[in-house]
Design a protein around this motif. Structure first.
Motif, PDB file in Angstrom:
ATOM      1  N   THR A 140       0.664  -1.005  -0.149  1.00  0.00           N
ATOM      2  CA  THR A 140       0.216   0.185  -0.046  1.00  0.00           C
ATOM      3  C   THR A 140       1.076   1.494   0.026  1.00  0.00           C
ATOM      4  O   THR A 140       0.106   2.212  -0.648  1.00  0.00           O
ATOM      5  CB  THR A 140      -0.703   0.069   1.400  1.00  0.00           C
ATOM      6  OG1 THR A 140       0.058  -0.170   2.529  1.00  0.00           O
ATOM      7  CG2 THR A 140      -2.417  -0.680   0.848  1.00  0.00           C
ATOM      8  N   ASN A 141       2.011   1.307   0.416  1.00  0.00           N
ATOM      9  CA  ASN A 141       3.106   2.754   0.861  1.00  0.00           C
ATOM     10  C   ASN A 141       3.631   2.564  -0.575  1.00  0.00           C
ATOM     11  O   ASN A 141       3.968   3.577  -0.571  1.00  0.00           O
ATOM     12  CB  ASN A 141       3.940   2.812   2.165  1.00  0.00           C
ATOM     13  CG  ASN A 141       4.892   1.046   1.857  1.00  0.00           C
ATOM     14  OD1 ASN A 141       4.632   0.335   1.298  1.00  0.00           O
ATOM     15  ND2 ASN A 141       5.791   1.669   2.119  1.00  0.00           N
TER      16      ASN A 141
ATOM     17  N   VAL B 194       1.991   2.882  -3.456  1.00  0.00           N
ATOM     18  CA  VAL B 194       0.537   3.064  -4.808  1.00  0.00           C
ATOM     19  C   VAL B 194       0.859   4.279  -4.923  1.00  0.00           C
ATOM     20  O   VAL B 194       0.389   4.530  -6.321  1.00  0.00           O
ATOM     21  CB  VAL B 194      -0.165   3.041  -3.927  1.00  0.00           C
ATOM     22  CG1 VAL B 194      -1.402   2.554  -5.109  1.00  0.00           C
ATOM     23  CG2 VAL B 194      -0.986   1.111  -3.637  1.00  0.00           C
ATOM     24  N   LYS B 195       1.381   5.558  -4.194  1.00  0.00           N
ATOM     25  CA  LYS B 195       1.649   6.784  -4.821  1.00  0.00           C
ATOM     26  C   LYS B 195       2.023   6.226  -6.478  1.00  0.00           C
ATOM     27  O   LYS B 195       1.863   7.397  -6.421  1.00  0.00           O
ATOM     28  CB  LYS B 195       1.306   7.559  -3.604  1.00  0.00           C
ATOM     29  CG  LYS B 195       3.315   7.721  -2.771  1.00  0.00           C
ATOM     30  CD  LYS B 195       3.118   8.166  -1.679  1.00  0.00           C
ATOM     31  CE  LYS B 195       4.284   7.873  -0.717  1.00  0.00           C
ATOM     32  NZ  LYS B 195       3.748   6.875  -0.205  1.00  0.00           N
ATOM     33  N   TYR B 196       3.272   6.116  -6.174  1.00  0.00           N
ATOM     34  CA  TYR B 196       4.068   6.036  -6.916  1.00  0.00           C
ATOM     35  C   TYR B 196       3.675   5.730  -8.189  1.00  0.00           C
ATOM     36  O   TYR B 196       4.212   6.461  -9.161  1.00  0.00           O
ATOM     37  CB  TYR B 196       5.777   5.712  -6.798  1.00  0.00           C
ATOM     38  CG  TYR B 196       5.918   5.572  -4.849  1.00  0.00           C
ATOM     39  CD1 TYR B 196       6.526   7.712  -4.709  1.00  0.00           C
ATOM     40  CD2 TYR B 196       6.303   4.544  -4.472  1.00  0.00           C
ATOM     41  CE1 TYR B 196       7.443   7.076  -3.786  1.00  0.00           C
ATOM     42  CE2 TYR B 196       7.134   5.472  -2.959  1.00  0.00           C
ATOM     43  CZ  TYR B 196       7.767   6.909  -2.717  1.00  0.00           C
ATOM     44  OH  TYR B 196       8.323   6.656  -1.748  1.00  0.00           O
TER      45      TYR B 196
ATOM     46  N   ALA C  81      -0.160   5.989  -9.455  1.00  0.00           N
ATOM     47  CA  ALA C  81      -1.054   6.477  -9.090  1.00  0.00           C
ATOM     48  C   ALA C  81      -1.182   7.372 -10.526  1.00  0.00           C
ATOM     49  O   ALA C  81      -2.576   7.185 -11.113  1.00  0.00           O
ATOM     50  CB  ALA C  81      -0.906   7.006  -7.642  1.00  0.00           C
TER      51      ALA C  81
ATOM     52  N   GLU D 205      -6.312   2.102  -0.475  1.00  0.00           N
ATOM     53  CA  GLU D 205      -5.281   2.736  -1.051  1.00  0.00           C
ATOM     54  C   GLU D 205      -5.487   4.101  -2.844  1.00  0.00           C
ATOM     55  O   GLU D 205      -4.654   4.577  -2.856  1.00  0.00           O
ATOM     56  CB  GLU D 205      -4.165   2.259  -0.342  1.00  0.00           C
ATOM     57  CG  GLU D 205      -3.062   3.309  -0.543  1.00  0.00           C
ATOM     58  CD  GLU D 205      -2.182   4.577  -0.167  1.00  0.00           C
ATOM     59  OE1 GLU D 205      -2.506   4.969  -0.624  1.00  0.00           O
ATOM     60  OE2 GLU D 205      -3.658   4.748   1.002  1.00  0.00           O
ATOM     61  N   ILE D 206      -5.957   3.108  -3.381  1.00  0.00           N
ATOM     62  CA  ILE D 206      -5.752   3.187  -4.278  1.00  0.00           C
ATOM     63  C   ILE D 206      -7.001   3.892  -5.208  1.00  0.00           C
ATOM     64  O   ILE D 206      -6.517   4.855  -5.583  1.00  0.00           O
ATOM     65  CB  ILE D 206      -5.618   1.780  -5.621  1.00  0.00           C
ATOM     66  CG1 ILE D 206      -4.577   0.216  -5.846  1.00  0.00           C
ATOM     67  CG2 ILE D 206      -6.023   2.040  -6.963  1.00  0.00           C
ATOM     68  CD1 ILE D 206      -4.654  -0.492  -6.005  1.00  0.00           C
TER      69      ILE D 206
ATOM     70  N   LYS E 296      -7.444   6.315  -3.210  1.00  0.00           N
ATOM     71  CA  LYS E 296      -7.686   8.019  -2.511  1.00  0.00           C
ATOM     72  C   LYS E 296      -6.066   8.005  -3.160  1.00  0.00           C
ATOM     73  O   LYS E 296      -6.318   9.696  -3.461  1.00  0.00           O
ATOM     74  CB  LYS E 296      -6.701   6.973  -1.125  1.00  0.00           C
ATOM     75  CG  LYS E 296      -6.041   8.538  -0.056  1.00  0.00           C
ATOM     76  CD  LYS E 296      -6.104   8.467   1.155  1.00  0.00           C
ATOM     77  CE  LYS E 296      -4.247   8.445   1.396  1.00  0.00           C
ATOM     78  NZ  LYS E 296      -3.795   8.160   2.643  1.00  0.00           N
ATOM     79  N   GLN E 297      -5.120   7.722  -3.675  1.00  0.00           N
ATOM     80  CA  GLN E 297      -4.651   8.121  -4.446  1.00  0.00           C
ATOM     81  C   GLN E 297      -4.444   8.412  -6.401  1.00  0.00           C
ATOM     82  O   GLN E 297      -4.268   9.098  -6.726  1.00  0.00           O
ATOM     83  CB  GLN E 297      -2.349   7.155  -4.539  1.00  0.00           C
ATOM     84  CG  GLN E 297      -1.869   6.510  -3.578  1.00  0.00           C
ATOM     85  CD  GLN E 297      -1.582   7.901  -2.696  1.00  0.00           C
ATOM     86  OE1 GLN E 297      -1.596   9.033  -3.180  1.00  0.00           O
ATOM     87  NE2 GLN E 297      -1.739   7.889  -1.349  1.00  0.00           N
TER      88      GLN E 297
ATOM     89  N   LYS F 175      -6.331  11.779  -6.021  1.00  0.00           N
ATOM     90  CA  LYS F 175      -5.216  12.620  -5.652  1.00  0.00           C
ATOM     91  C   LYS F 175      -5.172  13.222  -6.925  1.00  0.00           C
ATOM     92  O   LYS F 175      -4.228  14.834  -7.504  1.00  0.00           O
ATOM     93  CB  LYS F 175      -3.882  12.716  -4.649  1.00  0.00           C
ATOM     94  CG  LYS F 175      -3.708  12.763  -3.305  1.00  0.00           C
ATOM     95  CD  LYS F 175      -3.113  12.055  -2.349  1.00  0.00           C
ATOM     96  CE  LYS F 175      -3.640  12.396  -1.370  1.00  0.00           C
ATOM     97  NZ  LYS F 175      -2.055  11.362  -0.721  1.00  0.00           N
ATOM     98  N   ASN F 176      -4.500  12.537  -7.951  1.00  0.00           N
ATOM     99  CA  ASN F 176      -3.825  12.282  -9.044  1.00  0.00           C
ATOM    100  C   ASN F 176      -5.262  12.591  -9.906  1.00  0.00           C
ATOM    101  O   ASN F 176      -5.156  13.258 -11.689  1.00  0.00           O
ATOM    102  CB  ASN F 176      -3.161  11.482  -9.480  1.00  0.00           C
ATOM    103  CG  ASN F 176      -1.708  11.069  -8.902  1.00  0.00           C
ATOM    104  OD1 ASN F 176      -0.783  11.747  -9.575  1.00  0.00           O
ATOM    105  ND2 ASN F 176      -1.955  10.166  -8.369  1.00  0.00           N
TER     106      ASN F 176
END
Length: 220
Positions: free
Chosen positions: A72-73, A75-77, A79, A96-97, A99-100, A103-104
């Motif tokens: 999960t940590n 995913v942001k990279y 997304a 988490e997916i 959420k990220q 954001k995008n």
């Protein structure tokens, strides 16, 4: 035979209804570009950092698929650009997916990974966990993901009967899924089958195959 020729031979053998993901993990960008120049636009990676590096260097009309286990940590990279995440195996990861993706300002496509192999090491949901996830109120609220179907990995064995049984099981789980009245759920994809067993997977109903070594050659 060249990498490009390997690709063209495999593409010629696939039914039109089956999508080919070229599994390019550990391979250099030069190899990927050879396959890209031969017409391939969908690439699968199993490490997020490696996928990010290749995404930065390569043409932007490529669809990047994350086919490995996802923490999960990380995913942001991916997304900002990932097109499809194959191995979603928990509600927490899906959240988490979502959420990220939000954001995008994107909607990220996902497949739910089902545990079909006899090996304990393979990740995935069982049927009960799958049904709990699909009927959860949390899923209804996720506006930035789209569930397209299921993914599974068969046991690593030469026993074709066992592999066939596992593929048929995944297809039967897929066939039993009810269409939900949510906008983020459109079932059209069964991702199963790799270099050694993709023909069998297609016979069993696969719509997406993940092929690496038969295109790029073995990994060191």
């Amino acid at each position: 035979m060249s990498i490009a020729q390997n690709l063209l031979n495999i593409k010629a053998s696939l039914p039109e209804s089956v999508t080919l993901v070229a599994v390019s993990k550990t391979k250099p960008v030069s190899d990927l570009m050879e396959v890209y120049d031969a017409g391939q636009r969908i690439f699968g990676e199993n490490k997020i950092q490696e996928m990010v590096d290749k995404w930065e260097q390569m043409p932007k009309d490529i669809e990047w698929h994350m086919i490995g286990h996802v923490q999960t940590n990380k995913v942001k990279y991916m997304a900002p650009f990932v097109n499809l995440i194959h191995g979603v195996d928990s509600l927490k990861l899906l959240q988490e997916i979502n959420k990220q993706a939000a954001k995008n300002n994107r909607i990220i496509n996902c497949l739910l990974q089902i545990h079909i192999a006899e090996e304990e090491t393979k990740f995935g949901l069982d049927e009960t966990e799958l049904n709990v996830l699909l009927t959860s109120s949390e899923l209804q609220d996720m506006k930035n993901i789209q569930i397209l179907g299921l993914m599974g990995m068969a046991t690593f064995t030469d026993n074709q009967n066992q592999v066939k049984k596992e593929f048929q099981h995944l297809k039967s789980v897929f066939d039993k899924l009810n269409p939900l009245n949510t906008t983020n759920y459109k079932l059209n994809t069964i991702s199963m089958g790799m270099s050694g067993d993709y023909q069998l997977a297609i016979e069993c109903g696969s719509t997406m195959v993940r092929i690496g070594s038969s295109i790029f050659g073995g990994r060191k």
